[in-house]
Motif scaffolding. Structure first.
Motif, PDB file in Angstrom:
ATOM      1  N   GLY A 160      12.310 -19.846  17.572  1.00 45.43           N
ATOM      2  CA  GLY A 160      13.007 -19.125  18.632  1.00 45.43           C
ATOM      3  C   GLY A 160      14.014 -18.098  18.186  1.00 45.43           C
ATOM      4  O   GLY A 160      14.523 -17.344  19.016  1.00 45.43           O
ATOM      5  N   ALA A 161      14.344 -18.078  16.883  1.00 44.70           N
ATOM      6  CA  ALA A 161      15.338 -17.119  16.363  1.00 44.70           C
ATOM      7  C   ALA A 161      16.598 -17.118  17.230  1.00 44.70           C
ATOM      8  O   ALA A 161      17.077 -18.181  17.624  1.00 44.70           O
ATOM      9  N   ASP A 162      17.116 -15.927  17.572  1.00 45.86           N
ATOM     10  CA  ASP A 162      18.373 -15.894  18.330  1.00 45.86           C
ATOM     11  C   ASP A 162      18.179 -16.221  19.809  1.00 45.86           C
ATOM     12  O   ASP A 162      19.163 -16.358  20.549  1.00 45.86           O
ATOM     13  N   ASP A 163      16.919 -16.327  20.262  1.00 44.08           N
ATOM     14  CA  ASP A 163      16.676 -16.759  21.652  1.00 44.08           C
ATOM     15  C   ASP A 163      16.830 -18.275  21.815  1.00 44.08           C
ATOM     16  O   ASP A 163      16.917 -18.769  22.941  1.00 44.08           O
ATOM     17  N   GLY A 164      16.820 -18.988  20.704  1.00 44.44           N
ATOM     18  CA  GLY A 164      16.969 -20.431  20.765  1.00 44.44           C
ATOM     19  C   GLY A 164      15.650 -21.163  20.940  1.00 44.44           C
ATOM     20  O   GLY A 164      14.601 -20.551  21.149  1.00 44.44           O
ATOM     21  N   LEU A 165      15.713 -22.472  20.826  1.00 47.21           N
ATOM     22  CA  LEU A 165      14.524 -23.320  20.856  1.00 47.21           C
ATOM     23  C   LEU A 165      14.632 -24.319  22.005  1.00 47.21           C
ATOM     24  O   LEU A 165      15.593 -25.093  22.080  1.00 47.21           O
ATOM     25  N   THR A 166      13.659 -24.274  22.898  1.00 45.37           N
ATOM     26  CA  THR A 166      13.623 -25.238  24.002  1.00 45.37           C
ATOM     27  C   THR A 166      13.016 -26.546  23.513  1.00 45.37           C
ATOM     28  O   THR A 166      11.990 -26.545  22.830  1.00 45.37           O
ATOM     29  N   ILE A 167      13.682 -27.645  23.839  1.00 41.32           N
ATOM     30  CA  ILE A 167      13.198 -28.968  23.425  1.00 41.32           C
ATOM     31  C   ILE A 167      12.454 -29.592  24.603  1.00 41.32           C
ATOM     32  O   ILE A 167      13.054 -29.897  25.638  1.00 41.32           O
ATOM     33  N   GLN A 168      11.155 -29.725  24.434  1.00 40.01           N
ATOM     34  CA  GLN A 168      10.309 -30.197  25.534  1.00 40.01           C
ATOM     35  C   GLN A 168      10.533 -31.658  25.874  1.00 40.01           C
ATOM     36  O   GLN A 168      10.459 -32.052  27.027  1.00 40.01           O
TER      37      GLN A 168
END
Length: 334
Positions: free
Chosen positions: A139-147
């Motif tokens: 996700g880089a600077d957009d971040g990572l969504t944890i499902q």
């Protein structure tokens, strides 16, 4: 004989009792926002408590402490992304990685002191922040969504908000207990002695570098736990969590509540996040209407009010809220 019924103890008891009753109150009024906000307060209070261990008791002002929030959170997020949702793997691994990073950063940073220590911890934190920004797969600077939140088979269901809140609260109380045991042990006395006079402590035979390094690693691991909980709470992790401004927020929480006070960081976190929510609301109701014609919304700049509040605390309430209550208690005893 030391009095138990003091304003400091009363406030700490009220805060703990209030935190215990939050899920009940939220269920009665049917407002999940209160439970969500209280969960955030409890998680950040763990991070502030860990910072208080090294800053309040050890005199080590780390301006990069939020890095461990991100490290703990990213370990959870990356493992979940790669198809490993087990909390039995995620949580221990996050703590180990946080401890290893703290060991490396501490081993180098503790060779300096004063402003140099502050700057080198800031530099390390920014390096880790930019590593997070460069992780394009995650996700880089957009971040990572944890499902999926961490899974503990059928033992604990973290998707239940009240259950998750109480797990966070238990972690906070355990963190406060660990700090209390440490600072009242021979190890803690040596750390506090090194804060007062490092040269003299070394002269009488204490290897203060090793003591402070162990303290630094414990604090980093504790903050990594807060990162694990934060990732599960928000179902999201981004490099913004590791930015130096977040470390600044943690320092403000500790200073506001009281550095070197056991419950100071908890009280400071409650006060800081309450101001963060209350100031924009109050300003929107009282000040914004006067600027409608100009299109400006002063409530968006609520930190303008927070800044002077913190300045007043530093100038007239040294020791933060806890220090202010302690002085009132002493006056009553005279």
């Amino acid at each position: 004989m030391m009095r138990l019924l003091t304003l400091r103890n009363a406030l700490a008891a009220i805060v703990v009792l209030g935190l215990l009753l939050v899920p009940v109150y939220a269920a009665v009024i049917g407002n999940n926002f209160i439970l969500s906000m209280a969960t955030r307060i409890v998680i950040l209070a763990i991070a502030a408590t860990s910072l208080n261990l090294i800053m309040g008791y050890g005199g080590m002002v780390s301006f990069g402490h939020a890095a461990y929030l991100g490290i703990g959170g990213y370990v959870v997020g990356i493992l979940a992304f790669e198809g490993i949702p087990s909390g039995f793997i995620q949580w221990p691994l996050a703590l180990v990685v946080s401890a290893l990073f703290a060991l490396v950063i501490g081993a180098l940073s503790l060779r300096t002191r004063g402003v140099y220590f502050i700057m080198i911890t800031l530099a390390f934190a920014q390096m880790i922040y930019y590593v997070g920004v460069s992780l394009s797969r995650y996700g880089a600077d957009d971040g990572l969504t944890i499902q999926r939140r961490s899974q503990f088979a059928d033992l604990v269901n973290l998707n239940n908000k009240a259950t998750f809140y109480y797990i966070c609260l238990v972690c906070l109380l355990a963190s406060v207990f660990v700090v209390w045991r440490l600072v009242n042990s021979r190890f803690g006395m040596a750390i506090q002695g090194a804060r007062s006079n490092d040269v003299r402590m070394r002269a009488i035979g204490f290897p203060t570098y090793r003591y402070k390094l162990v303290c630094f690693v414990i604090a980093g691991t504790m903050c990594g736990l807060a990162g694990v909980l934060l990732a599960n709470h928000t179902d999201f992790i981004s490099p913004a969590v590791m930015h130096w401004t977040r470390s600044g927020d943690l320092i403000v929480m500790v200073v506001l509540g009281g550095m070197g006070a056991l419950f100071g960081p908890v009280i400071g976190t409650v006060a800081f996040l309450a101001l963060e929510e209350a100031l924009p609301f109050v300003m929107a109701k009282t000040i914004d209407p006067y600027f409608i014609a100009s299109g400006i919304r002063p409530s968006e700049y609520w930190q303008i009010i927070l800044g002077p509040v913190l300045l007043l605390v530093v100038l007239f309430a040294r020791g933060g809220i806890d220090g202010l209550l302690a002085r009132i208690d002493r006056k009553e005893q005279v």
